[in-house]
Write a protein that holds these residues in place. Structure first.
Motif, PDB file in Angstrom:
ATOM      1  N   LEU A   3       0.826  -1.208   0.000  1.00  0.00           N
ATOM      2  CA  LEU A   3       0.000   0.000   0.000  1.00  0.00           C
ATOM      3  C   LEU A   3       0.862   1.260   0.000  1.00  0.00           C
ATOM      4  CD1 LEU A   3      -2.782   1.296   0.140  1.00  0.00           C
ATOM      5  CD2 LEU A   3      -2.676   1.109   2.644  1.00  0.00           C
ATOM      6  N   VAL A   4       1.914   1.266   0.813  1.00  0.00           N
ATOM      7  CA  VAL A   4       2.802   2.427   0.884  1.00  0.00           C
ATOM      8  C   VAL A   4       3.486   2.665  -0.453  1.00  0.00           C
ATOM      9  CG1 VAL A   4       4.895   3.367   1.951  1.00  0.00           C
ATOM     10  CG2 VAL A   4       3.187   2.203   3.364  1.00  0.00           C
ATOM     11  N   MET A   5       3.979   1.587  -1.082  1.00  0.00           N
ATOM     12  CA  MET A   5       4.670   1.722  -2.369  1.00  0.00           C
ATOM     13  C   MET A   5       3.725   2.244  -3.452  1.00  0.00           C
ATOM     14  SD  MET A   5       7.027  -1.737  -2.308  1.00  0.00           S
ATOM     15  CE  MET A   5       7.624  -1.482  -3.973  1.00  0.00           C
ATOM     16  N   ILE A   6       2.502   1.729  -3.479  1.00  0.00           N
ATOM     17  CA  ILE A   6       1.547   2.163  -4.495  1.00  0.00           C
ATOM     18  C   ILE A   6       1.146   3.621  -4.276  1.00  0.00           C
ATOM     19  CG2 ILE A   6      -0.788   1.825  -5.372  1.00  0.00           C
ATOM     20  CD1 ILE A   6      -0.423  -1.152  -4.987  1.00  0.00           C
ATOM     21  N   LEU A   7       0.896   4.000  -3.014  1.00  0.00           N
ATOM     22  CA  LEU A   7       0.529   5.386  -2.725  1.00  0.00           C
ATOM     23  C   LEU A   7       1.662   6.337  -3.105  1.00  0.00           C
ATOM     24  CD1 LEU A   7      -1.319   5.042   0.714  1.00  0.00           C
ATOM     25  CD2 LEU A   7      -2.318   5.531  -1.518  1.00  0.00           C
ATOM     26  N   LEU A   8       2.901   5.936  -2.811  1.00  0.00           N
ATOM     27  CA  LEU A   8       4.052   6.760  -3.184  1.00  0.00           C
ATOM     28  C   LEU A   8       4.152   6.877  -4.698  1.00  0.00           C
ATOM     29  CD1 LEU A   8       6.632   8.307  -2.493  1.00  0.00           C
ATOM     30  CD2 LEU A   8       7.836   6.105  -2.443  1.00  0.00           C
ATOM     31  N   LEU A   9       3.959   5.763  -5.365  1.00  0.00           N
ATOM     32  CA  LEU A   9       4.034   5.758  -6.826  1.00  0.00           C
ATOM     33  C   LEU A   9       2.986   6.678  -7.439  1.00  0.00           C
ATOM     34  CD1 LEU A   9       5.141   4.542  -9.477  1.00  0.00           C
ATOM     35  CD2 LEU A   9       3.502   2.684  -9.195  1.00  0.00           C
ATOM     36  N   VAL A  10       1.751   6.560  -6.976  1.00  0.00           N
ATOM     37  CA  VAL A  10       0.665   7.393  -7.503  1.00  0.00           C
ATOM     38  C   VAL A  10       0.922   8.862  -7.185  1.00  0.00           C
ATOM     39  CG1 VAL A  10      -1.802   7.893  -7.341  1.00  0.00           C
ATOM     40  CG2 VAL A  10      -1.012   5.519  -7.401  1.00  0.00           C
ATOM     41  N   ALA A  20       9.282   6.200 -14.989  1.00  0.00           N
ATOM     42  CA  ALA A  20      10.374   5.300 -14.629  1.00  0.00           C
ATOM     43  C   ALA A  20      11.021   5.731 -13.316  1.00  0.00           C
ATOM     44  CB  ALA A  20      11.415   5.256 -15.745  1.00  0.00           C
ATOM     45  N   VAL A  21      11.182   7.040 -13.132  1.00  0.00           N
ATOM     46  CA  VAL A  21      11.764   7.553 -11.884  1.00  0.00           C
ATOM     47  C   VAL A  21      10.829   7.274 -10.713  1.00  0.00           C
ATOM     48  CG1 VAL A  21      12.573   9.624 -10.687  1.00  0.00           C
ATOM     49  CG2 VAL A  21      13.053   9.322 -13.123  1.00  0.00           C
ATOM     50  N   ALA A  22       9.513   7.460 -10.925  1.00  0.00           N
ATOM     51  CA  ALA A  22       8.546   7.195  -9.861  1.00  0.00           C
ATOM     52  C   ALA A  22       8.570   5.730  -9.449  1.00  0.00           C
ATOM     53  CB  ALA A  22       7.146   7.591 -10.331  1.00  0.00           C
ATOM     54  N   ILE A  23       8.647   4.837 -10.431  1.00  0.00           N
ATOM     55  CA  ILE A  23       8.712   3.407 -10.123  1.00  0.00           C
ATOM     56  C   ILE A  23       9.992   3.092  -9.348  1.00  0.00           C
ATOM     57  CG2 ILE A  23       8.814   1.081 -11.101  1.00  0.00           C
ATOM     58  CD1 ILE A  23       7.292   2.196 -13.540  1.00  0.00           C
ATOM     59  N   GLY A  24      11.113   3.660  -9.810  1.00  0.00           N
ATOM     60  CA  GLY A  24      12.382   3.412  -9.142  1.00  0.00           C
ATOM     61  C   GLY A  24      12.404   3.920  -7.716  1.00  0.00           C
ATOM     62  N   LEU A  25      11.837   5.103  -7.474  1.00  0.00           N
ATOM     63  CA  LEU A  25      11.803   5.646  -6.114  1.00  0.00           C
ATOM     64  C   LEU A  25      10.905   4.808  -5.212  1.00  0.00           C
ATOM     65  CD1 LEU A  25      11.672   9.490  -6.826  1.00  0.00           C
ATOM     66  CD2 LEU A  25      13.595   8.158  -5.927  1.00  0.00           C
ATOM     67  N   ALA A  26       9.774   4.339  -5.749  1.00  0.00           N
ATOM     68  CA  ALA A  26       8.910   3.463  -4.955  1.00  0.00           C
ATOM     69  C   ALA A  26       9.627   2.162  -4.618  1.00  0.00           C
ATOM     70  CB  ALA A  26       7.616   3.172  -5.729  1.00  0.00           C
ATOM     71  N   GLY A  27      10.405   1.637  -5.578  1.00  0.00           N
ATOM     72  CA  GLY A  27      11.201   0.442  -5.303  1.00  0.00           C
ATOM     73  C   GLY A  27      12.280   0.696  -4.272  1.00  0.00           C
ATOM     74  N   LEU A  28      12.906   1.877  -4.325  1.00  0.00           N
ATOM     75  CA  LEU A  28      13.928   2.233  -3.347  1.00  0.00           C
ATOM     76  C   LEU A  28      13.352   2.272  -1.943  1.00  0.00           C
ATOM     77  CD1 LEU A  28      16.708   3.349  -2.501  1.00  0.00           C
ATOM     78  CD2 LEU A  28      15.886   5.628  -3.132  1.00  0.00           C
ATOM     79  N   VAL A  29      12.174   2.854  -1.798  1.00  0.00           N
ATOM     80  CA  VAL A  29      11.522   2.891  -0.482  1.00  0.00           C
ATOM     81  C   VAL A  29      11.183   1.481  -0.018  1.00  0.00           C
ATOM     82  CG1 VAL A  29       9.428   3.626   0.723  1.00  0.00           C
ATOM     83  CG2 VAL A  29      10.626   5.222  -0.788  1.00  0.00           C
ATOM     84  N   GLY A  30      10.726   0.642  -0.949  1.00  0.00           N
ATOM     85  CA  GLY A  30      10.398  -0.731  -0.572  1.00  0.00           C
ATOM     86  C   GLY A  30      11.601  -1.493  -0.053  1.00  0.00           C
ATOM     87  N   VAL A  31      12.760  -1.284  -0.678  1.00  0.00           N
ATOM     88  CA  VAL A  31      13.972  -1.973  -0.227  1.00  0.00           C
ATOM     89  C   VAL A  31      14.491  -1.379   1.071  1.00  0.00           C
ATOM     90  CG1 VAL A  31      16.399  -2.410  -0.786  1.00  0.00           C
ATOM     91  CG2 VAL A  31      14.648  -2.705  -2.536  1.00  0.00           C
ATOM     92  N   ALA A  32      14.519  -0.059   1.153  1.00  0.00           N
ATOM     93  CA  ALA A  32      15.135   0.610   2.303  1.00  0.00           C
ATOM     94  C   ALA A  32      14.289   0.501   3.563  1.00  0.00           C
ATOM     95  CB  ALA A  32      15.394   2.074   1.971  1.00  0.00           C
ATOM     96  N   ALA A  33      12.964   0.582   3.404  1.00  0.00           N
ATOM     97  CA  ALA A  33      12.109   0.670   4.582  1.00  0.00           C
ATOM     98  C   ALA A  33      11.473  -0.649   4.992  1.00  0.00           C
ATOM     99  CB  ALA A  33      11.009   1.717   4.333  1.00  0.00           C
ATOM    100  N   PHE A  34      11.332  -1.573   4.052  1.00  0.00           N
ATOM    101  CA  PHE A  34      10.557  -2.772   4.365  1.00  0.00           C
ATOM    102  C   PHE A  34      11.336  -4.070   4.173  1.00  0.00           C
ATOM    103  CE2 PHE A  34       7.507   0.474   2.987  1.00  0.00           C
ATOM    104  CZ  PHE A  34       6.695   0.537   4.117  1.00  0.00           C
TER     105      PHE A  34
END
Length: 427
Positions: A3-10, A20-34
């Protein structure tokens, strides 16, 4: 986490951050935070997403498409189809669909089809006062045929992942491809009749059929060469993309002589930029897919469906809902590789033919190419039309509805897919 990754992406996309940058940043948050994974995973997974031999076909097919557009090949195909359809209201959008279907038999790539045909027909439709959003949406939707009409890279990936014969997949794609093309043609003719007022735009003079046919002989031979080579075992679909580039180059430079060496430099530059953008999106989508897969989300959803639905009808309905949602957020090839090995054996337990199930998966996941936020075709068509997504959405929604109706027929009428196998004596 999801949910957090999707909300960040949107949220990032709402702020006009490149997709592409939005997807990458959402992926970065997913790796770093979760997760407890090191950040080195980010470039590793981005590279792994691109380190697939079939993806080598993408830049070559884009280049072949641009060569066809610059060298007059695509225009001759358009003239031929237009000479058959004529100047009736809705004829130009219908031409777009038919030409996309022909081009799909050459490229195997929906993105390449979007660029090659859209560069000609989107401006042509705009000149006839069709709304730019409508023209771009139709081009993106019709280009989806690039992965349904054989050859198709997703079909190859499914065949490998689900142990299904790739040759049978190619033949089975003919029926669904023609069904979707016919449904889209009926839609655009109906829409043009009741919702389009061309005003005082003078009708374009219809090119004579015999003249158009003679001029397009070399263009028509291209799908014969590509499909004949693939079905004859002469080359793989990826190798076919290189053959397509070579053939388009020779015809453009030495047969039609409509492209100079200086113009070819511009084509190479445009193809390089287009390929880089698409590959960047695929790499970031691969990273996003890796995080979702590591979290076990696709497998958990699939397992829940298996445990809670009885009977083939409800199973297929649940699978279609699942694939539609996943296709919106996960790149098509990655979805097939992850989900096909899980769902195909379960489908077999319900008595569903693996080739039929493969066409259901590919048709459904292809919708992800024209639905936000990862709709690659949408971004390609928007770039060609120089328009924004919000101008395309009102016209895109009914087109997605047409594809969903076709998907329902493909799902519950197996002979649409399997009939061509019996027709050609394969079964």
């Amino acid at each position: 986490m999801l949910l957090v990754m999707i909300l960040l992406l949107v949220g990032l996309m709402a702020l006009s951050v490149p997709v592409a940058v939005a997807i990458g940043l959402a992926g970065l948050v997913g790796v770093a935070a979760f997760s407890n994974l090191p950040l080195i995973v980010l470039p590793q997974q981005a590279f792994i997403a691109l380190d697939k031999f079939p993806l080598a076909a993408v830049p070559f097919f884009i280049l072949a498409g641009n060569l066809m557009a610059a060298g007059g090949i695509s225009r001759r195909l358009v003239d031929l189809v237009e000479s058959l359809i004529g100047n009736t209201r809705g004829g130009l959008p219908a031409t777009c669909i038919v030409v996309c279907m022909i081009f799909a038999a050459v490229s195997g790539s929906s993105v390449a089809t979007t660029y090659a045909i859209g560069a000609i027909l989107i401006p042509a439709m705009a000149a006839q006062r069709y709304p730019v959003g409508f023209a771009a949406s139709l081009q993106a939707t019709a280009a989806e045929l690039g992965v349904i009409i054989p050859p198709s890279i997703p079909m190859i990936l499914y065949g490998v992942a689900a142990s299904a014969p790739v040759g049978d997949m190619f033949v089975a794609g003919i029926g669904p491809g023609f069904l979707i093309a016919a449904a889209l043609i009926v839609f655009v003719l109906t829409w043009s009749r009741f919702f389009f007022n061309p005003g005082d735009v003078p009708s374009k003079r219809k090119p004579p059929f015999l003249v158009s046919l003679r001029r397009s002989v070399f263009a028509l031979f291209m799908p014969v060469l590509i499909l004949g080579g693939i079905y004859g075992g002469v080359f793989t679909p990826t190798e076919a993309s290189i053959v397509a580039v070579f053939y388009a180059l020779v015809v453009s430079l030495f047969v039609y002589r409509e492209m100079s060496l200086i113009a070819m430099i511009a084509v190479l530059k445009r193809s390089t930029l287009s390929s880089a953008i698409i590959m960047f999106i695929i790499s970031m989508a691969g990273l996003f897919s890796f995080i979702l897969t590591r979290a076990g989300i696709p497998a958990a959803i699939s397992q829940w469906i298996v445990e809670n639905f009885d009977g083939a009808f409800m199973f297929l309905l649940a699978v279609n809902v699942l694939l539609f949602v996943i296709g919106m957020f996960v790149e098509t090839s990655a979805s097939i590789v992850v989900i096909a090995p899980i769902l195909a054996p379960v489908a077999a337990q319900f008595g569903i033919d693996p080739v039929h199930f493969g066409l259901i998966m590919i048709t459904n996941l292809a919708l992800g190419m024209i639905t936000p936020p990862f709709g690659v075709n949408l971004f390609a068509a928007a770039a060609v039309a120089n328009t924004s997504l919000h101008r395309m959405i009102p016209y895109l929604v009914p087109m997605v509805g047409v594809i969903l109706l076709c998907l329902a027929l493909i799902t519950y009428v197996p002979m649409i897919s399997l009939g061509s196998l019996y027709l050609f004596g394969i079964r």
